[in-house]
Design an enzyme around this catalytic site. Sequence first.
Site, PDB file in Angstrom:
ATOM      1  N   ARG A  23       0.699  -1.314   0.018  1.00 21.39           N
ATOM      2  CA  ARG A  23      -0.157   0.013  -0.007  1.00 21.39           C
ATOM      3  C   ARG A  23       0.753   1.273  -0.036  1.00 21.39           C
ATOM      4  O   ARG A  23       0.494   2.125  -0.758  1.00 21.39           O
ATOM      5  CB  ARG A  23      -0.865  -0.024   1.083  1.00 21.39           C
ATOM      6  CG  ARG A  23      -2.040  -1.123   0.894  1.00 21.39           C
ATOM      7  CD  ARG A  23      -2.995  -1.157   2.292  1.00 21.39           C
ATOM      8  NE  ARG A  23      -2.073  -1.238   3.458  1.00 21.39           N
ATOM      9  CZ  ARG A  23      -2.565  -0.885   4.927  1.00 21.39           C
ATOM     10  NH1 ARG A  23      -3.634  -0.402   5.098  1.00 21.39           N
ATOM     11  NH2 ARG A  23      -1.581  -1.208   5.843  1.00 21.39           N
ATOM     12  N   ASN A  83      -6.092  -2.628   2.182  1.00 24.38           N
ATOM     13  CA  ASN A  83      -6.269  -4.292   2.445  1.00 24.38           C
ATOM     14  C   ASN A  83      -7.602  -4.858   2.631  1.00 24.38           C
ATOM     15  O   ASN A  83      -8.461  -4.075   3.108  1.00 24.38           O
ATOM     16  CB  ASN A  83      -5.144  -4.678   3.903  1.00 24.38           C
ATOM     17  CG  ASN A  83      -3.832  -4.524   3.649  1.00 24.38           C
ATOM     18  OD1 ASN A  83      -3.324  -4.343   2.385  1.00 24.38           O
ATOM     19  ND2 ASN A  83      -3.336  -4.405   4.919  1.00 24.38           N
TER      20      ASN A  83
END
Length: 87
Positions: free
Chosen positions: A12, A30
Site C-alpha cells: 500500500r 487491504n
Amino acid sequence: MVSGTVQGVFYRDTCRRVAEEHGVSGWVRNLADGRVEAVFEGHPDGVETLVRWARLGPPHADVRTAEVRDEQPEGLMGFEVRHGSGA
C-alpha cells in the site's frame, strides 16, 4: 483487486508513492481476505503505469493475480492509504 503475497510487504505505501510520482489520484486498502484493492484516476498514461506496477508490486510482494476493470471516475484528488478492510 490484487492477490498473492500483497499484505505485510509495503504494497500500500509503495503504491501511494508510485501514484504520487505519476500524478495519479485514488486509494489503496487491504481486504480481510488477504487481497489488496486499489482505485486509480488520472491521465491514462499515469493510470496505465500504476496498473503495470500493481501487477508486480514492491520487491517483497508476490503478485499472483491483478484483476482490472474500468469504472466511471469519481473525481478523486490525491492518493490515500485507507485503513480497515472490506470484503
